[in-house]
Design an enzyme around this catalytic site. Structure first.
Site, PDB file in Angstrom:
ATOM      1  N   ASN A 110       0.824  -1.222   0.000  1.00 18.76           N
ATOM      2  CA  ASN A 110       0.000   0.000   0.000  1.00 18.76           C
ATOM      3  C   ASN A 110       0.852   1.263   0.000  1.00 18.76           C
ATOM      4  O   ASN A 110       0.585   2.203  -0.757  1.00 18.76           O
ATOM      5  CB  ASN A 110      -0.944   0.013   1.201  1.00 18.76           C
ATOM      6  CG  ASN A 110      -1.963  -1.113   1.132  1.00 18.76           C
ATOM      7  OD1 ASN A 110      -2.034  -1.803   0.117  1.00 18.76           O
ATOM      8  ND2 ASN A 110      -2.729  -1.309   2.173  1.00 18.76           N
ATOM      9  N   THR A 155     -15.564  38.712 -31.616  1.00 19.57           N
ATOM     10  CA  THR A 155     -16.401  38.292 -30.491  1.00 19.57           C
ATOM     11  C   THR A 155     -17.631  37.675 -31.149  1.00 19.57           C
ATOM     12  O   THR A 155     -18.047  38.125 -32.227  1.00 19.57           O
ATOM     13  CB  THR A 155     -16.825  39.475 -29.598  1.00 19.57           C
ATOM     14  OG1 THR A 155     -17.583  40.404 -30.383  1.00 19.57           O
ATOM     15  CG2 THR A 155     -15.631  40.203 -29.000  1.00 19.57           C
ATOM     16  N   HIS A 156     -18.177  36.651 -30.544  1.00 18.43           N
ATOM     17  CA  HIS A 156     -19.311  35.901 -31.144  1.00 18.43           C
ATOM     18  C   HIS A 156     -18.947  35.373 -32.526  1.00 18.43           C
ATOM     19  O   HIS A 156     -19.826  35.189 -33.382  1.00 18.43           O
ATOM     20  CB  HIS A 156     -20.574  36.759 -31.249  1.00 18.43           C
ATOM     21  CG  HIS A 156     -20.884  37.552 -30.027  1.00 18.43           C
ATOM     22  ND1 HIS A 156     -21.670  37.069 -29.015  1.00 18.43           N
ATOM     23  CD2 HIS A 156     -20.484  38.788 -29.638  1.00 18.43           C
ATOM     24  CE1 HIS A 156     -21.766  37.979 -28.053  1.00 18.43           C
ATOM     25  NE2 HIS A 156     -21.038  39.029 -28.401  1.00 18.43           N
ATOM     26  N   SER A 277      -8.016  12.838 -48.269  1.00 17.16           N
ATOM     27  CA  SER A 277      -9.254  12.078 -48.255  1.00 17.16           C
ATOM     28  C   SER A 277      -9.108  10.911 -49.217  1.00 17.16           C
ATOM     29  O   SER A 277      -8.449  11.025 -50.240  1.00 17.16           O
ATOM     30  CB  SER A 277     -10.402  12.982 -48.691  1.00 17.16           C
ATOM     31  OG  SER A 277     -11.463  12.206 -49.221  1.00 17.16           O
ATOM     32  N   LYS A 283      -8.832  17.310 -51.191  1.00 14.93           N
ATOM     33  CA  LYS A 283      -8.884  17.622 -49.763  1.00 14.93           C
ATOM     34  C   LYS A 283      -7.528  17.598 -49.068  1.00 14.93           C
ATOM     35  O   LYS A 283      -6.665  16.789 -49.358  1.00 14.93           O
ATOM     36  CB  LYS A 283      -9.786  16.608 -49.054  1.00 14.93           C
ATOM     37  CG  LYS A 283     -11.232  16.740 -49.439  1.00 14.93           C
ATOM     38  CD  LYS A 283     -11.937  17.777 -48.625  1.00 14.93           C
ATOM     39  CE  LYS A 283     -12.339  17.132 -47.350  1.00 14.93           C
ATOM     40  NZ  LYS A 283     -13.378  17.696 -46.621  1.00 14.93           N
ATOM     41  N   GLU A 290      -7.916  18.522 -35.232  1.00 12.65           N
ATOM     42  CA  GLU A 290      -9.183  17.881 -34.858  1.00 12.65           C
ATOM     43  C   GLU A 290      -8.961  16.812 -33.792  1.00 12.65           C
ATOM     44  O   GLU A 290      -9.747  16.665 -32.855  1.00 12.65           O
ATOM     45  CB  GLU A 290      -9.850  17.269 -36.093  1.00 12.65           C
ATOM     46  CG  GLU A 290     -10.392  18.334 -37.033  1.00 12.65           C
ATOM     47  CD  GLU A 290     -10.844  17.763 -38.375  1.00 12.65           C
ATOM     48  OE1 GLU A 290     -11.100  16.555 -38.480  1.00 12.65           O
ATOM     49  OE2 GLU A 290     -10.931  18.549 -39.340  1.00 12.65           O
ATOM     50  N   GLN A 322      -6.693   0.960  -7.365  1.00 14.34           N
ATOM     51  CA  GLN A 322      -5.892   0.416  -8.464  1.00 14.34           C
ATOM     52  C   GLN A 322      -6.370   0.982  -9.809  1.00 14.34           C
ATOM     53  O   GLN A 322      -5.626   1.027 -10.776  1.00 14.34           O
ATOM     54  CB  GLN A 322      -6.012  -1.118  -8.456  1.00 14.34           C
ATOM     55  CG  GLN A 322      -5.256  -1.815  -9.551  1.00 14.34           C
ATOM     56  CD  GLN A 322      -5.133  -3.300  -9.296  1.00 14.34           C
ATOM     57  OE1 GLN A 322      -4.429  -3.727  -8.377  1.00 14.34           O
ATOM     58  NE2 GLN A 322      -5.832  -4.107 -10.063  1.00 14.34           N
TER      59      GLN A 322
HETATM   60  N1  ARG Z   1      -1.959  -3.151  -7.503  1.00 12.43           N
HETATM   61  C1  ARG Z   1      -2.320  -2.460  -6.325  1.00 12.43           C
HETATM   62  C2  ARG Z   1      -2.757  -1.036  -6.692  1.00 12.43           C
HETATM   63  O1  ARG Z   1      -2.488  -0.646  -7.760  1.00 12.43           O
HETATM   64  C3  ARG Z   1      -1.152  -2.409  -5.401  1.00 12.43           C
HETATM   65  C4  ARG Z   1      -1.511  -2.336  -3.952  1.00 12.43           C
HETATM   66  C5  ARG Z   1      -2.043  -3.633  -3.507  1.00 12.43           C
HETATM   67  N2  ARG Z   1      -2.347  -3.667  -2.135  1.00 12.43           N
HETATM   68  C6  ARG Z   1      -3.169  -4.546  -1.633  1.00 12.43           C
HETATM   69  N3  ARG Z   1      -3.370  -4.513  -0.396  1.00 12.43           N
HETATM   70  N4  ARG Z   1      -3.723  -5.440  -2.378  1.00 12.43           N
HETATM   71  O2  ARG Z   1      -3.372  -0.345  -5.942  1.00 12.43           O
END
Ligand code: ARG
Length: 463
Positions: A110, A155-156, A277, A283, A290, A322
């Site tokens: 984490n 403008t416009h 085109s 063209k 675009e 994720q």
């Molecule tokens: N692949 C996870 C993400 O992108 C990584 C963290 C995973 N943590 C967990 N407790 N499963 O967030």
């Protein structure tokens, strides 16, 4: 299926579940950042006596090897691993054995993923800023070149008053300048290191978070471990800033499309930046402009998508997060690519000064100046407005422009007019008399260009 967490499970993960859950197909994009984070982490673990120096050196060597082999193509990041973190760790253990198993001491995926994503985003933010800076110097070149290229201002989408192309481009210069300012602000707010926050509640190891923060180029560690692992604000801010960049480019693109149209012919896009085109041989289409306009929707979509993903998430980490990756990667790649192409397109387009100037001459863009002439001769502005309105009507009936009227015709509508009216409403006077700062007159534009040159010398917070 190679996972880091089999211990408490009695069954294999269902293959569909595994595929649904895995992130390696996209998080492999930040393998470099993942390895950089691990390097800092093990250096800190050794400094704190949690790993021996030998273990640290073995891990660092292993990480170098993984990075080198991925780069030279001998090691492929395959979907047999759940995510990039598992891939690196498993490879490290294969290479150096037991010492590799200590890499993840005092760390969770984490805080690891929070760090990787921040490092990746920071690199991309800096790269996008570089693209914007190059675009700005190109725009400044064009401003210097076209300080005397007269054109109608609208403008416009109706002709309003005469300006110069330098002045028109200068408006976009301001927009992209603000965009860079936003990137600088985001950087300042985001540049704190989440590493060491663990899964959510820090760790019991004596980690030195200041040290890893400095090793990784951050201004310091983040101050709340729960927030650290669940904060994606910086991504939302970046996607918002990128949406604004795209909005600016799409407005400019739209103008270029109009200017490049058969009706306007103010500019002609270079062959290298146009397409043909399959059916209509005549063209030459402004597809790049675009596409830039079109891809704006995609970047807005990323912003809305991440805002929606984050909405209502309880603290701390949730797998929903994720989902931040693919859309952010796509938005960053899109914006980088668009700026580079856009820059190429504007720097190679041919400017039809004659067409712009002619267009400014027709369409009564000097009507305000005719009214100002009367005001300078003592006529109240509201009366002057009415008189010039009658002049315009007269010209429309005769199919001529204001400066094609005879003095007698002028005087028939108002005796205040003298011979000097022709000079007062000439295109040159109309533009060049506008000399307050920010206006299109040459003197004002020169002062602005000097200021913009200085601005381009200024440094961003990471420089
Ligand atoms: N692949 C996870 C993400 O992108 C990584 C963290 C995973 N943590 C967990 N407790 N499963 O967030």
């Amino acid at each position: 299926m190679a996972q880091l967490w089999g211990g408490r499970f009695t069954k294999e993960t269902d293959q569909l579940v595994y595929n649904f859950n895995a992130s390696i197909s996209f998080d492999k994009k930040f393998y470099k950042q993942d390895i950089a984070g691990s390097r800092a982490h093990v250096k800190m673990l050794a400094k704190q006596g949690i790993l021996t120096e030998e273990e640290r050196d073995a891990i660092l060597q292993g990480l170098d090897g993984i990075e080198r082999d991925v780069e030279n193509g001998t090691l492929e990041i395959t979907s047999e691993y759940e995510d990039i973190h598992s891939f690196v760790e498993a490879n490290l253990i294969q290479r150096i054995g037991d010492a590799g198993k200590k890499l993840h001491t005092g760390r969770s995926r984490n805080d690891q993923v929070a760090l990787d994503m921040k490092l990746y985003t920071r690199d991309e933010l800096i790269a996008i800023d570089g693209e914007l800076k190059e675009l700005l110097s190109e725009l400044l070149n064009l401003m210097e070149e076209h300080i005397g290229t007269y054109m109608p201002g609208f403008t416009h989408l109706q002709k309003a008053q005469p300006i110069t192309l330098a002045h028109h481009i200068g408006a976009y210069f301001e927009m992209f300048k603000r965009d860079r300012g936003r990137l600088g602000d985001i950087y300042r707010r985001m540049n704190y290191c989440p590493l060491g926050s663990g899964a959510l509640a820090g760790t019991t190891y004596p980690l030195d978070r200041e040290y890893t923060a400095i090793l990784l180029g951050f201004d310091g560690p983040t101050l709340n471990s729960m927030d650290s692992v669940s904060d994606r604000d910086y991504l939302i801010e970046l996607l918002s800033a990128l949406s604004t960049v795209m909005m600016h480019m799409s407005r400019f693109s739209e103008e270029i499309i109009i200017w490049n149209s058969n009706e306007y012919q103010f500019v002609e896009l270079d062959d290298a930046y146009s397409t043909g085109s399959s059916i209509m041989p005549q063209k030459k289409n402004p597809d790049i402009a675009e596409l830039v306009r079109g891809k704006t929707g995609r970047v807005y979509g990323a912003l809305m998508s991440l805002l929606t993903t984050m909405k209502g998430l309880p603290l701390a980490y949730n797998k929903d997060m994720q989902e931040d990756k693919e859309l952010s990667f796509d938005a960053m790649d899109t914006v980088k690519g668009c700026i580079a192409l856009f820059r190429g397109m504007v720097s190679t387009m041919r400017v039809r000064k004659d067409r712009m100037e002619n267009s400014a001459k027709n369409g009564f863009t000097n009507a305000t100046d005719a009214a100002d002439y009367l005001v300078n001769h003592g006529v109240p502005f509201r009366d002057a407005h009415g008189i010039v309105g009658r002049l315009v009507l007269h010209c429309l009936e005769k199919g001529i422009s204001l400066d094609e009227m005879s003095l007698a015709e002028f005087r028939e509508i108002s005796p205040v007019f003298e011979e000097d009216i022709y000079d007062a409403i000439s295109l040159k006077t109309c533009v060049e008399k506008r000399t307050t700062i920010g206006a299109p007159g040459k003197a004002a534009m020169e002062a602005v260009i000097r200021q913009e040159k200085q601005y381009l010398e200024e440094k961003q917070p990471w420089e």
